[in-house]
Design an enzyme around this catalytic site. Structure first.
Site, PDB file in Angstrom:
ATOM      1  N   SER A   1     -10.614  45.119 -10.603  1.00  0.00           N
ATOM      2  CA  SER A   1     -11.826  44.154 -10.480  1.00  0.00           C
ATOM      3  C   SER A   1     -11.394  42.960  -9.479  1.00  0.00           C
ATOM      4  CB  SER A   1     -12.160  43.536 -11.675  1.00  0.00           C
ATOM      5  OG  SER A   1     -12.751  44.551 -12.680  1.00  0.00           O
TER       6      SER A   1
ATOM      7  N   SER B   1     -27.158  41.423 -19.684  1.00  0.00           N
ATOM      8  CA  SER B   1     -26.038  41.301 -20.110  1.00  0.00           C
ATOM      9  C   SER B   1     -25.204  39.968 -19.254  1.00  0.00           C
ATOM     10  CB  SER B   1     -25.011  42.447 -20.123  1.00  0.00           C
ATOM     11  OG  SER B   1     -24.823  43.258 -19.039  1.00  0.00           O
ATOM     12  N   MET B   2     -25.374  40.495 -17.672  1.00  0.00           N
ATOM     13  CA  MET B   2     -24.548  39.364 -16.853  1.00  0.00           C
ATOM     14  C   MET B   2     -25.111  37.909 -17.189  1.00  0.00           C
ATOM     15  SD  MET B   2     -21.907  38.937 -15.003  1.00  0.00           S
ATOM     16  CE  MET B   2     -21.350  40.499 -14.087  1.00  0.00           C
ATOM     17  N   SER B   3     -26.576  38.132 -16.940  1.00  0.00           N
ATOM     18  CA  SER B   3     -27.384  36.696 -17.115  1.00  0.00           C
ATOM     19  C   SER B   3     -27.232  35.920 -18.481  1.00  0.00           C
ATOM     20  CB  SER B   3     -28.923  36.992 -16.856  1.00  0.00           C
ATOM     21  OG  SER B   3     -29.110  37.745 -15.712  1.00  0.00           O
TER      22      SER B   3
ATOM     23  N   GLN C   1     -19.978  47.881 -18.364  1.00  0.00           N
ATOM     24  CA  GLN C   1     -20.804  48.595 -17.229  1.00  0.00           C
ATOM     25  C   GLN C   1     -20.338  50.108 -17.243  1.00  0.00           C
ATOM     26  OE1 GLN C   1     -19.010  45.829 -14.361  1.00  0.00           O
ATOM     27  NE2 GLN C   1     -20.998  44.765 -14.159  1.00  0.00           N
TER      28      GLN C   1
ATOM     29  N   CYS D   1     -21.630  45.119  -8.995  1.00  0.00           N
ATOM     30  CA  CYS D   1     -21.444  44.027  -7.955  1.00  0.00           C
ATOM     31  C   CYS D   1     -20.225  44.125  -6.940  1.00  0.00           C
ATOM     32  CB  CYS D   1     -21.669  42.488  -8.214  1.00  0.00           C
ATOM     33  SG  CYS D   1     -20.499  42.115  -9.490  1.00  0.00           S
TER      34      CYS D   1
END
Length: 503
Positions: free
Chosen positions: A109, A238-240, A120, A50
Site C-alpha cells: 500500500s 466505508s472510506m467516508s 477491499q 485508489c
C-alpha cells in the site's frame, strides 16, 4: 490451474493512468464477463482501489492469460496496449500468490500497513462469488489471503506501526488549515453505538435490552490537529465513514455528510452525534453539497463516482470572497474533485498523486515499521509455502485416484478369475474374506507411495514425482463425465460454473 496476477499500482503507474484504468460499475462487470468468457481464463477477481487495479485469474497458461486480460483491459478502458504494457506487471503461480498476500497485508500500500485494503480484498472476493467469476481456485486463494491479512494485523500489531490512508491524507492536507477551537464543545469519551459504520460492531439484536459495552476510540477531545474545524464528507461508504470518524477523533467541531442515498448520510451523521459529544454532525442532500462549501474548512471526498463530483466552477462560486483556506482531500479514483480548483485563490487540493509524492519524499508515515515488517513478510512467506503444498496435494489427487482405480481393477479381475477355480462347496463367508484380503493387500501396498507423492508434491520439483508415477504405472488421467456429459465435481476443468461456459 495456474494463478496469474496482472495489474498496475501506485508503484508502477502515474495516478493519471490509474484513473483511466480504474474498473468500476458496468465497465467492470463487462470486462470481467469477457475475461472469464475467453478460452485462456477460467476465473477472475478484480481488486480496484485508489492505489491499484489488479486482475487475479485462474488461467490455462501464462502467455495466453496475460494476452487475454491486457487486451480486454485496453478495450474496456480505452488505454492503448502500448501504454498499458509500459506500466503493467504480471506475477505467476507462487509469485502471484505472494503478491496478493502482500497486498492484503498492506505491504504494497501507499501507506504501508494500512488496514483498509483487507476489507477491499474481502469485497472483491464477495463480488466475484456473487457474480460467478470466482470459482474454487480463486475462492481458496482469496480466503487464504484474508486469513494472511488478519494474521499479519493480529500477530504483529501492524496497525499500530503506521497510519491508515485517511490519517496520512489528513496529515498532508491539513497543514494549511486555519481553524479556531469552539469553546462550547466539551471533551468526551468516544463510544460509537452498535450498528454504526464507525463502530466495527454489528447491529444490536432487537430482542435484547442490554446495551453493549462502550468502545473508547480516543482519550481527551477536543485536542487534535483539527480542533474546531468544519468538515464536509462526500460519500457514506466505508472510506467516508472512516474519514468522518478520523476527523471527529482529531477534534473537528462540525461534520456535514452528503451522499446520493440520503438515509446513509443521515445514519452516519447520527452515529457521529451519538459517539462524540464534541461534534455537531448533520447531513445534506448530495445535490446541495456545493452550497455547503462556504461554511467549511475541509472537504474529504471518496464517492466512487465515474465523473467529477465538484467542478472548479462550483468551487469558485462557493469560495468567492473567501479569506480562510479551503482544503480538499480527494481520496477517490477516478478523482472526485476537479484539478482546476488548484488555480483558485485560498483553495488547496490534495489528491492521490500528492499523497504518492509525499510518500516518495520520505515522510514519517512509515515510522515504527522497521521491527514489524520483517515479521509480516515472514508470515507471508510461511503462508505461501502452505498454500503451495495444499494446491499441489490437490493437483496430485487425480493421479492418486487413477492409481487406486487401476489397482482396484486388477484386484477385481483376479477375483473374477479366481472365482471359477475355487471349490464349489466353499461358503460365501469365506469367499468374501478372500475378496477383502486381496483388496487390503492392494490398499496397503499403495498407501505409503500415495502418501509420499502428496508430501513430495509440495517440493519445488514436486510435479516430477507425479509425472513419474503416471509414467511408471501408465496412468490415463481422463476427466470423468456424468451421464449428461458434464465434468464431474472435483475433477480438473476449465468451466466450473455456468457464468464461465466455454464455447
Amino acid at each position: 490451474m495456474s494463478v496469474l496476477a496482472v495489474g498496475l499500482s501506485h508503484r508502477s503507474s502515474p495516478v493519471a493512468l490509474l484513473e483511466r484504468v480504474a474498473l468500476n460499475g458496468e465497465t467492470r462487470t463487462r470486462a470481467v464477463g469477457e475475461m472469464v468468457g475467453s478460452d485462456a481464463v477460467n476465473e477472475v477477481m478484480v481488486v480496484s482501489t485508489c492505489n491499484r487495479t489488479e486482475v487475479y485469474a485462474d488461467v490455462e497458461d501464462f502467455r495466453g492469460g496475460v494476452a487475454a486480460i491486457t487486451e480486454l483491459l485496453s478495450w474496456h478502458t480505452g488505454v492503448t496496449l502500448g501504454e498499458l504494457n509500459e506500466h503493467l506487471y504480471a506475477h505467476y503461480e507462487d509469485n502471484a500468490v505472494q503478491h496478493l498476500f502482500s497486498v492484503t497485508c498492506g505491504l504494497d500500500s501507499m501507506v504501508v500497513g494500512e488496514g483498509q485494503i483487507l476489507g477491499q480484498v474481502r469485497d472483491s472476493l464477495k463480488e466475484g462469488q456473487e457474480t460467478g467469476s470466482v470459482g474454487r481456485v480463486l475462492n481458496d486463494l482469496g480466503q487464504r489471503a484474508l486469513r494472511v491479512g488478519k494474521r499479519a494485523h493480529t500477530e504483529t500489531h501492524l496497525d499500530h506501526a503506521g497510519a491508515d490512508m485517511v490519517s496520512f491524507g489528513l496529515t498532508v492536507a491539513t497543514r494549511d488549515l486555519a481553524v479556531t477551537p469552539d469553546p462550547s464543545l466539551p471533551a468526551a469519551e468516544v463510544t460509537p453505538p452498535a450498528g454504526c459504520p464507525m463502530s466495527g460492531r454489528g447491529a444490536r439484536p432487537a430482542d435484547t435490552d442490554e446495551s453493549p459495552a462502550p468502545r473508547a476510540l480516543d482519550a481527551a477531545l477536543p485536542s487534535g490537529p483539527l480542533t474546531g474545524a468544519r468538515v464536509l464528507v462526500l460519500g457514506a461508504g466505508s472510506m467516508s465513514a472512516l474519514s468522518a470518524n478520523t476527523v471527529a477523533r482529531q477534534g473537528a467541531g462540525t461534520v456535514i455528510v452528503a451522499n446520493r442515498t440520503p438515509e446513509r448520510a443521515a445514519r452516519l451523521a447520527e452515529c457521529l452525534n451519538e459517539a462524540y459529544d464534541t461534534v455537531r454532525a448533520s447531513s445534506v442532500p448530495f445535490a446541495e453539497a456545493a452550497s455547503a462549501l462556504a461554511g467549511v474548512d475541509l472537504v474529504i471526498s471518496c464517492t466512487g463516482a465515474q465523473g467529477l463530483v465538484l467542478t472548479a466552477h462550483a468551487v469558485a462560486a462557493a469560495s468567492e470572497g473567501r479569506t480562510r483556506p479551503l482544503v480538499f482531500l480527494d481520496l477517490a479514483l477516478p478523482r472526485d474533485i476537479d484539478p482546476g480548483v488548484r488555480d483558485l485563490p485560498s483553495v488547496r487540493l490534495v489528491d492521490i498523486e500528492d499523497l504518492r509524492q509525499a510518500v516518495a519524499s520520505g515522510g514519517d508515515h512509515g515510522s515504527g515499521h522497521s521491527s514489524v515488517l520483517p515479521l509480516v513478510r515472514g508470515i507471508v512467506e510461511e503462508e505461501v509455502g502452505e498454500f503451495r503444498a495444499i494446491r499441489r496435494a490437490n493437483e496430485v489427487a487425480p493421479t492418486v485416484v487413477a492409481l487406486r482405480a487401476q489397482a482396484r481393477g486388477v484386484v477385481e479381475s483376479e477375483l473374477a478369475r479366481l472365482h471359477g477355480r475355487l471349490p464349489d462347496d466353499l461358503d460365501e463367508r469365506t469367499r468374501e474374506e478372500i475378496r477383502r484380503a486381496m483388496r487390503r493387500v492392494a490398499d496397503k501396498l499403495l498407501h505409503r507411495p500415495t502418501v509420499r507423492v502428496k508430501e513430495l508434491a509440495a517440493a519445488p520439483d514436486g510435479e516430477s514425482y507425479e509425472a513419474a508415477l503416471r509414467q511408471l504405472f501408465d496412468l490415463d488421467l481422463q476427466i470423468p463425465k456424468n451421464p449428461d456429459g458434464e465434468t464431474c465435481p472435483g475433477s480438473r476443468s476449465t468451466a466450473a460454473r455456468p457464468a464461465q461456459e466455454k464455447a
